[in-house]
Write an enzyme that holds these catalytic residues in place. Structure first.
Site, mmCIF file in Angstrom:
data_model
loop_
_atom_site.group_PDB
_atom_site.id
_atom_site.type_symbol
_atom_site.label_atom_id
_atom_site.label_comp_id
_atom_site.label_asym_id
_atom_site.label_seq_id
_atom_site.Cartn_x
_atom_site.Cartn_y
_atom_site.Cartn_z
ATOM 1 N N GLN A 35 0.603 -1.290 0.099
ATOM 2 C CA GLN A 35 0.405 0.110 -0.022
ATOM 3 C C GLN A 35 0.944 1.376 -0.028
ATOM 4 O OE1 GLN A 35 -1.961 0.137 3.578
ATOM 5 N NE2 GLN A 35 -0.657 -0.176 4.847
ATOM 6 N N TYR A 217 20.142 -3.444 22.466
ATOM 7 C CA TYR A 217 20.660 -3.866 22.286
ATOM 8 C C TYR A 217 21.702 -3.843 20.372
ATOM 9 C CZ TYR A 217 16.779 -5.999 19.448
ATOM 10 O OH TYR A 217 15.574 -6.068 18.016
ATOM 11 N N ASP A 295 1.679 -11.488 11.276
ATOM 12 C CA ASP A 295 0.760 -10.304 12.072
ATOM 13 C C ASP A 295 -0.898 -10.854 11.308
ATOM 14 O OD1 ASP A 295 2.699 -10.525 13.259
ATOM 15 O OD2 ASP A 295 2.602 -7.612 13.977
HETATM 16 C C1 LIG Z 1 8.834 -3.863 19.494
HETATM 17 C C2 LIG Z 1 8.474 -4.463 19.023
HETATM 18 C C3 LIG Z 1 9.384 -5.425 18.828
HETATM 19 C C4 LIG Z 1 9.693 -6.822 17.679
HETATM 20 N N1 LIG Z 1 10.434 -7.250 18.025
HETATM 21 C C5 LIG Z 1 10.828 -8.270 17.495
HETATM 22 C C6 LIG Z 1 11.823 -9.218 17.794
HETATM 23 O O1 LIG Z 1 12.563 -8.797 17.888
HETATM 24 N N2 LIG Z 1 11.685 -10.387 16.416
HETATM 25 C C7 LIG Z 1 10.313 -11.198 15.877
HETATM 26 O O2 LIG Z 1 10.840 -12.023 15.173
HETATM 27 N N3 LIG Z 1 9.799 -9.693 15.862
HETATM 28 C C8 LIG Z 1 9.804 -8.559 16.923
HETATM 29 N N4 LIG Z 1 8.430 -8.100 16.418
HETATM 30 C C9 LIG Z 1 7.152 -9.044 15.790
HETATM 31 C C10 LIG Z 1 7.504 -8.135 14.119
HETATM 32 O O3 LIG Z 1 7.615 -6.877 14.447
HETATM 33 C C11 LIG Z 1 5.870 -8.555 13.553
HETATM 34 O O4 LIG Z 1 5.643 -9.734 14.224
HETATM 35 C C12 LIG Z 1 6.670 -8.903 11.889
HETATM 36 O O5 LIG Z 1 6.906 -7.369 11.281
HETATM 37 C C13 LIG Z 1 4.648 -9.099 11.278
HETATM 38 O O6 LIG Z 1 5.240 -8.749 10.195
HETATM 39 P P1 LIG Z 1 4.866 -8.874 8.724
HETATM 40 O O7 LIG Z 1 5.333 -8.792 7.638
HETATM 41 O O8 LIG Z 1 3.209 -9.984 8.996
HETATM 42 O O9 LIG Z 1 3.571 -7.628 9.002
HETATM 43 P P2 LIG Z 1 3.943 -5.986 8.851
HETATM 44 O O10 LIG Z 1 5.493 -6.168 9.752
HETATM 45 O O11 LIG Z 1 3.269 -5.964 8.913
HETATM 46 O O12 LIG Z 1 3.444 -5.588 7.359
HETATM 47 C C14 LIG Z 1 2.857 -5.133 6.740
HETATM 48 C C15 LIG Z 1 2.618 -4.811 5.567
HETATM 49 O O13 LIG Z 1 1.716 -5.293 4.484
HETATM 50 C C16 LIG Z 1 1.282 -3.429 3.970
HETATM 51 N N5 LIG Z 1 0.027 -3.698 4.265
HETATM 52 C C17 LIG Z 1 -1.083 -3.538 5.710
HETATM 53 N N6 LIG Z 1 -2.418 -3.447 4.501
HETATM 54 C C18 LIG Z 1 -2.151 -3.612 3.327
HETATM 55 C C19 LIG Z 1 -2.741 -3.158 2.100
HETATM 56 N N7 LIG Z 1 -5.211 -2.794 3.135
HETATM 57 N N8 LIG Z 1 -2.589 -3.640 0.700
HETATM 58 C C20 LIG Z 1 -1.656 -3.069 0.998
HETATM 59 N N9 LIG Z 1 -0.838 -3.223 1.675
HETATM 60 C C21 LIG Z 1 -0.992 -3.446 2.709
HETATM 61 C C22 LIG Z 1 1.955 -2.341 5.399
HETATM 62 O O14 LIG Z 1 2.012 -1.123 4.379
HETATM 63 C C23 LIG Z 1 3.102 -3.352 5.904
HETATM 64 O O15 LIG Z 1 4.313 -3.136 4.408
HETATM 65 C C24 LIG Z 1 8.565 -7.011 16.886
HETATM 66 C C25 LIG Z 1 7.321 -6.853 17.427
HETATM 67 C C26 LIG Z 1 7.117 -5.519 18.445
HETATM 68 C C27 LIG Z 1 5.840 -3.930 18.144
#
Ligand SMILES: Cc1cc2nc3c(=O)[nH]c(=O)nc-3n(C[C@H](O)[C@H](O)[C@H](O)COP(=O)(O)OP(=O)(O)OC[C@H]3O[C@@H](n4cnc5c(N)ncnc54)[C@H](O)[C@@H]3O)c2cc1C
Length: 401
Positions: A35, A217, A295
């Protein structure tokens, strides 16, 4: 590449990119729609434990990651007030030998770049930006995505990798209701040269306190220090990664903590804050030819550092399932769910339980030395191994599909 074997991925986060790379490596065509207009990650650190690096290496990223990673020597524990330090558990070569691949620390943007570069090397036009998914429809043979800009795309499968506020999940299963945990988290990135020498070590440091913790870290070859803290607080309930707070507010949350914690807080150029929410695990992730990963289907609290790792593992396994059962959507997606649902639910549950273990109410006591010794005993390396081995030994690359 046969266009009949094509998958649409919605979302260019770490999970969506890992899935796209794993699919392309199996010769399955991919269109990834993101997006935002620019493919980038938020400025924050991320730890990838051995079960995650195992998958990243299997996807061919070892060399690219070496240029940007930190392989920390160990994790240390520190007492919130006295600053006393204990070695907690070994990482570095010890961890790499134990689990086969290392525990690494990154700037999220560096990991994200390594994944997107690898995807584009295999298919330069794979990623389309500025494409916000607003609707999903299905026919017998394919799933159709409609975007906010009026365009559409179709493929035999769609993977919703669109994160914690997933539109695809909402369209398939309705709006889930997150529950506030009573905890607020802070994050920030500190240029290492802003810190005194003794805080620049290549170790992960956990500060244990009675109603909060601080973790810091090094990342990006040791050029930056990633700061995360969590504190029990119920006056802020916004779940967003882009809302800034003030240094004063952050310092106030850690009033009375050791001078090193104050030094770290003062050195953060921009502190961000967000409320930690939980959602119950979903019973199902797929409908017809559309499924979810990362997520979007199992958001978790950050207490085990497994959110992105699980998304990477999902990406590898969904690719393997689609490769094997491409012509049978029901089989392909139910196999994917069978392989991943229970494990991810267990991680989410444990991370929630760890929310209480991450704080040490005993540390509020006056007899500090006795309490501190007890803490050092309870947080020993062997106890930690018992808690983490089941996570780090999991091998997504060796699972029978
Ligand atoms: C403080 C914190 C620390 C963390 N530390 C760690 C760690 O050390 N190790 C670890 O493994 N995990 C960690 N996590 C968890 C990790 O950040 C997430 O679980 C991970 O980023 C999830 O990845 P994802 O690709 O599922 O989602 P996201 O990274 O949220 O990516 C989703 C993507 O989809 C896009 N999108 C959303 N809606 C739409 C739509 N309608 N149309 C098109 N595109 C869209 C967004 O723009 C985004 O680019 C941490 C989280 C937090 C909050």
């Amino acid at each position: 590449m046969a266009s009949a074997r094509k998958v649409i991925v919605i979302g260019g986060g770490i999970g969506g990119l890992a899935a796209a790379l794993a699919l392309l490596k199996r010769g399955i065509d991919v269109e990834l729609y993101e997006q935002t207009n620019q493919l980038k990650e938020v400025g924050a650190g991320i730890q990838i434990s051995a079960n995650g690096t195992r998958v990243l290496y299997a996807l061919g990223l070892e060399e690219g990651l070496e240029r940007v990673q930190v392989k920390p020597m160990r994790r240390i524990l520190r007492h919130w007030q006295s600053g006393e330090t204990w070695n907690w558990f070994e990482l570095g070569d010890v961890s790499a030998e134990r689990y086969g691949t290392p525990h690494l620390m990154f700037h999220r943007g560096d990991l994200h770049d390594a994944l997107s570069d690898a995807v584009r090397r295999l298919k330069p036009s794979a990623i389309s930006l500025g494409k916000r998914c607003v609707a999903v429809e299905q026919t017998q043979a394919q799933a159709v995505i409609r975007f906010e800009d009026g365009t559409s795309a179709a493929a035999p499968y769609v993977i919703g990798a669109d994160g914690i506020h997933s539109s695809v999940r909402k369209i398939l299963f309705g709006l889930g209701k997150p529950v506030f945990t009573g905890c607020v988290a802070w994050r920030g990135l500190i240029p290492l040269e802003r810190l005194p020498e003794h805080l620049r070590r290549l170790v992960g440091t956990n500060w244990l306190g009675p109603h909060g913790f601080v973790l810091h870290y090094p990342i990006r070859r040791g050029e930056l220090m990633n700061f995360i803290s969590v504190v029990e607080r119920d006056d802020w309930q916004v779940e967003s990664w882009v809302i800034t707070g003030t240094t004063r507010e952050l310092a106030n949350d850690f009033n009375g903590w050791h001078a090193d914690v104050q030094t770290l807080i003062e050195a953060i150029p921009v502190p961000y804050k967000w409320a930690l929410m939980v959602r119950p695990p979903m019973e199902q992730w797929s409908r017809g030819r559309v499924t979810l990963l990362g997520d979007a289907c199992h958001p978790t609290l950050p207490f085990l550092g497994q959110g992105a790792v699980m998304a990477i593992e999902d990406g590898y396994i969904i690719a393997a399932c689609l490769d094997k059962y491409f012509d049978g959507p029901e089989r392909a997606l139910s196999r994917y769910e069978d392989l991943r649902r229970e494990r991810t639910a267990a991680v989410v549950r444990k991370a929630h339980e760890n929310r209480t273990m991450a704080f040490e109410p005993r540390l509020a006591a006056q007899n500090e030395n006795a309490v501190a010794e007890a803490i050092a005993r309870d947080w020993q390396q062997e106890r930690v191994k018992e808690r983490l081995d089941w996570l780090y030994t999991y091998d997504a690359t060796a699972i029978a599909i």
